[in-house]
Scaffold this motif. Structure first.
Motif, PDB file in Angstrom:
ATOM      1  N   LYS A  35       0.820  -1.227   0.000  1.00  0.00           N
ATOM      2  CA  LYS A  35       0.000   0.000   0.000  1.00  0.00           C
ATOM      3  C   LYS A  35       0.847   1.268   0.000  1.00  0.00           C
ATOM      4  O   LYS A  35       1.957   1.287   0.530  1.00  0.00           O
ATOM      5  N   TYR A  36       0.277   2.329  -0.561  1.00  0.00           N
ATOM      6  CA  TYR A  36       0.865   3.657  -0.458  1.00  0.00           C
ATOM      7  C   TYR A  36       0.315   4.308   0.803  1.00  0.00           C
ATOM      8  O   TYR A  36      -0.903   4.355   1.001  1.00  0.00           O
ATOM      9  N   GLY A  44       5.270   2.611   6.919  1.00  0.00           N
ATOM     10  CA  GLY A  44       5.425   1.162   6.831  1.00  0.00           C
ATOM     11  C   GLY A  44       4.376   0.448   6.005  1.00  0.00           C
ATOM     12  O   GLY A  44       4.434  -0.764   5.843  1.00  0.00           O
ATOM     13  N   ALA A  45       3.404   1.160   5.440  1.00  0.00           N
ATOM     14  CA  ALA A  45       2.345   0.509   4.663  1.00  0.00           C
ATOM     15  C   ALA A  45       2.890  -0.160   3.405  1.00  0.00           C
ATOM     16  O   ALA A  45       2.303  -1.113   2.906  1.00  0.00           O
ATOM     17  N   CYS A  46       4.023   0.321   2.902  1.00  0.00           N
ATOM     18  CA  CYS A  46       4.560  -0.189   1.632  1.00  0.00           C
ATOM     19  C   CYS A  46       5.723  -1.166   1.820  1.00  0.00           C
ATOM     20  O   CYS A  46       6.456  -1.439   0.873  1.00  0.00           O
ATOM     21  N   PHE A  98      -5.520  -2.002   6.178  1.00  0.00           N
ATOM     22  CA  PHE A  98      -4.709  -1.205   5.255  1.00  0.00           C
ATOM     23  C   PHE A  98      -3.216  -1.378   5.525  1.00  0.00           C
ATOM     24  O   PHE A  98      -2.445  -1.627   4.611  1.00  0.00           O
ATOM     25  N   CYS A  99      -2.808  -1.263   6.776  1.00  0.00           N
ATOM     26  CA  CYS A  99      -1.380  -1.348   7.094  1.00  0.00           C
ATOM     27  C   CYS A  99      -0.930  -2.775   7.389  1.00  0.00           C
ATOM     28  O   CYS A  99       0.255  -3.030   7.525  1.00  0.00           O
ATOM     29  N   THR A 100      -1.863  -3.700   7.467  1.00  0.00           N
ATOM     30  CA  THR A 100      -1.542  -5.076   7.849  1.00  0.00           C
ATOM     31  C   THR A 100      -0.479  -5.717   6.960  1.00  0.00           C
ATOM     32  O   THR A 100       0.453  -6.330   7.488  1.00  0.00           O
ATOM     33  N   PRO A 101      -0.543  -5.594   5.629  1.00  0.00           N
ATOM     34  CA  PRO A 101       0.515  -6.216   4.822  1.00  0.00           C
ATOM     35  C   PRO A 101       1.911  -5.723   5.196  1.00  0.00           C
ATOM     36  O   PRO A 101       2.849  -6.513   5.293  1.00  0.00           O
ATOM     37  N   GLY A 102       2.040  -4.422   5.422  1.00  0.00           N
ATOM     38  CA  GLY A 102       3.342  -3.877   5.810  1.00  0.00           C
ATOM     39  C   GLY A 102       3.796  -4.379   7.165  1.00  0.00           C
ATOM     40  O   GLY A 102       4.973  -4.674   7.378  1.00  0.00           O
ATOM     41  N   LEU A 103       2.858  -4.494   8.108  1.00  0.00           N
ATOM     42  CA  LEU A 103       3.191  -5.029   9.426  1.00  0.00           C
ATOM     43  C   LEU A 103       3.622  -6.487   9.336  1.00  0.00           C
ATOM     44  O   LEU A 103       4.596  -6.903   9.976  1.00  0.00           O
ATOM     45  N   VAL A 104       2.905  -7.270   8.545  1.00  0.00           N
ATOM     46  CA  VAL A 104       3.241  -8.687   8.376  1.00  0.00           C
ATOM     47  C   VAL A 104       4.631  -8.827   7.751  1.00  0.00           C
ATOM     48  O   VAL A 104       5.451  -9.630   8.219  1.00  0.00           O
ATOM     49  N   ILE A 105       4.910  -8.043   6.729  1.00  0.00           N
ATOM     50  CA  ILE A 105       6.220  -8.109   6.071  1.00  0.00           C
ATOM     51  C   ILE A 105       7.327  -7.703   7.040  1.00  0.00           C
ATOM     52  O   ILE A 105       8.368  -8.361   7.121  1.00  0.00           O
ATOM     53  N   ALA A 106       7.128  -6.624   7.794  1.00  0.00           N
ATOM     54  CA  ALA A 106       8.141  -6.184   8.753  1.00  0.00           C
ATOM     55  C   ALA A 106       8.387  -7.265   9.803  1.00  0.00           C
ATOM     56  O   ALA A 106       9.542  -7.548  10.158  1.00  0.00           O
ATOM     57  N   ALA A 107       7.329  -7.887  10.294  1.00  0.00           N
ATOM     58  CA  ALA A 107       7.474  -8.959  11.294  1.00  0.00           C
ATOM     59  C   ALA A 107       8.169 -10.179  10.693  1.00  0.00           C
ATOM     60  O   ALA A 107       9.030 -10.791  11.335  1.00  0.00           O
ATOM     61  N   ALA A 108       7.818 -10.529   9.457  1.00  0.00           N
ATOM     62  CA  ALA A 108       8.455 -11.673   8.803  1.00  0.00           C
ATOM     63  C   ALA A 108       9.945 -11.416   8.605  1.00  0.00           C
ATOM     64  O   ALA A 108      10.769 -12.322   8.791  1.00  0.00           O
ATOM     65  N   GLY A 109      10.295 -10.186   8.248  1.00  0.00           N
ATOM     66  CA  GLY A 109      11.712  -9.838   8.097  1.00  0.00           C
ATOM     67  C   GLY A 109      12.469  -9.962   9.406  1.00  0.00           C
ATOM     68  O   GLY A 109      13.582 -10.491   9.453  1.00  0.00           O
ATOM     69  N   LEU A 110      11.855  -9.488  10.485  1.00  0.00           N
ATOM     70  CA  LEU A 110      12.474  -9.596  11.805  1.00  0.00           C
ATOM     71  C   LEU A 110      12.671 -11.061  12.178  1.00  0.00           C
ATOM     72  O   LEU A 110      13.761 -11.475  12.581  1.00  0.00           O
ATOM     73  N   ALA A 125      12.371  -3.100  15.294  1.00  0.00           N
ATOM     74  CA  ALA A 125      12.122  -3.585  13.933  1.00  0.00           C
ATOM     75  C   ALA A 125      10.764  -3.180  13.379  1.00  0.00           C
ATOM     76  O   ALA A 125      10.614  -3.015  12.173  1.00  0.00           O
ATOM     77  N   ILE A 126       9.779  -3.041  14.244  1.00  0.00           N
ATOM     78  CA  ILE A 126       8.419  -2.760  13.784  1.00  0.00           C
ATOM     79  C   ILE A 126       8.102  -1.295  14.069  1.00  0.00           C
ATOM     80  O   ILE A 126       7.574  -0.944  15.114  1.00  0.00           O
ATOM     81  N   THR A 127       8.428  -0.475  13.102  1.00  0.00           N
ATOM     82  CA  THR A 127       8.229   0.969  13.256  1.00  0.00           C
ATOM     83  C   THR A 127       6.998   1.449  12.500  1.00  0.00           C
ATOM     84  O   THR A 127       6.739   2.645  12.434  1.00  0.00           O
ATOM     85  N   ASN A 128       6.249   0.515  11.937  1.00  0.00           N
ATOM     86  CA  ASN A 128       5.051   0.846  11.170  1.00  0.00           C
ATOM     87  C   ASN A 128       4.060   1.620  12.037  1.00  0.00           C
ATOM     88  O   ASN A 128       3.956   1.398  13.236  1.00  0.00           O
ATOM     89  N   ILE A 129       3.293   2.467  11.385  1.00  0.00           N
ATOM     90  CA  ILE A 129       2.267   3.247  12.070  1.00  0.00           C
ATOM     91  C   ILE A 129       0.902   2.664  11.716  1.00  0.00           C
ATOM     92  O   ILE A 129       0.584   2.472  10.553  1.00  0.00           O
ATOM     93  N   CYS A 130       0.104   2.391  12.725  1.00  0.00           N
ATOM     94  CA  CYS A 130      -1.250   1.873  12.507  1.00  0.00           C
ATOM     95  C   CYS A 130      -2.223   2.795  13.233  1.00  0.00           C
ATOM     96  O   CYS A 130      -2.184   2.904  14.452  1.00  0.00           O
ATOM     97  N   ARG A 131      -3.093   3.428  12.479  1.00  0.00           N
ATOM     98  CA  ARG A 131      -4.061   4.342  13.075  1.00  0.00           C
ATOM     99  C   ARG A 131      -5.150   3.614  13.847  1.00  0.00           C
ATOM    100  O   ARG A 131      -5.848   4.200  14.649  1.00  0.00           O
TER     101      ARG A 131
END
Length: 169
Positions: A35-36, A44-46, A98-110, A125-131
């Motif tokens: 996501k953009y 972190g959405a992307c 909306f942000c879930t794919p980015g969170l999943v990818i960041a967690a998988a990378g970690l 490692a998980i710096t994504n922002i989730c509203r």
């Protein structure tokens, strides 16, 4: 023109080398799970995995991605049963999605680098922002995914996505 591997498939993008990887994935490859969000690499959405490292695809040009291996949310696990995806479902750590794919990818990378992260490792490692406010559940979710990956806990089977060819739809 840029050649790279996307979701384990060789891909050649006939786009300007300065095109952000995000737009190549979404517009040229039709991989719209990435996501953009902010366009500055902060939300972190992307997130995608680039050579195993979680990176914001809005900040990486096609030229910089040349020759590299990129994994998007679609390629992480075609049947949606990666341990991180299982843990997100089990811990109900998905709100609007909306942000879930980015969170999943960041967690998988970690977890690919450290299958037993501390709370501090996760926070770094998980710096994504989730509203929607799933952050309090993320620690539990990522810890659970680590336990699944280490074989200390069984995974939770996630149903396959429904498609237009699924009977009854």
């Amino acid at each position: 023109m840029a050649r790279l591997t996307v979701n384990n498939q060789p891909v050649e993008f006939k786009l300007d080398a300065q095109t952000p990887l995000l737009w190549a994935l979404r517009d040229a490859a039709n991989l719209t799970g990435t996501k953009y969000g902010c366009g500055t690499g902060e939300c972190g959405a992307c997130m995608v995995l680039v050579d195993g490292q979680a990176m914001p695809s809005c900040m990486l040009s096609l030229g910089e991605a040349e020759g590299r291996a990129v994994i998007t949310i679609e390629g992480l696990s075609p049947d949606r049963n990666h341990p991180v995806q299982q843990a997100f479902v089990a811990e109900q750590a998905i709100q609007c999605g909306f942000c879930t794919p980015g969170l999943v990818i960041a967690a998988a990378g970690l977890l690919a680098r450290n299958v037993n992260p501390t709370e501090a490792d996760i926070a770094r490692a998980i710096t994504n922002i989730c509203r929607c406010g799933v952050q309090p559940r993320l620690l539990r979710t990522i810890a659970r995914a680590g336990r699944i990956m280490r074989g200390e806990e069984p995974g939770v089977r996630v149903p396959a996505p429904a498609t237009a060819t699924t009977p009854g739809l």
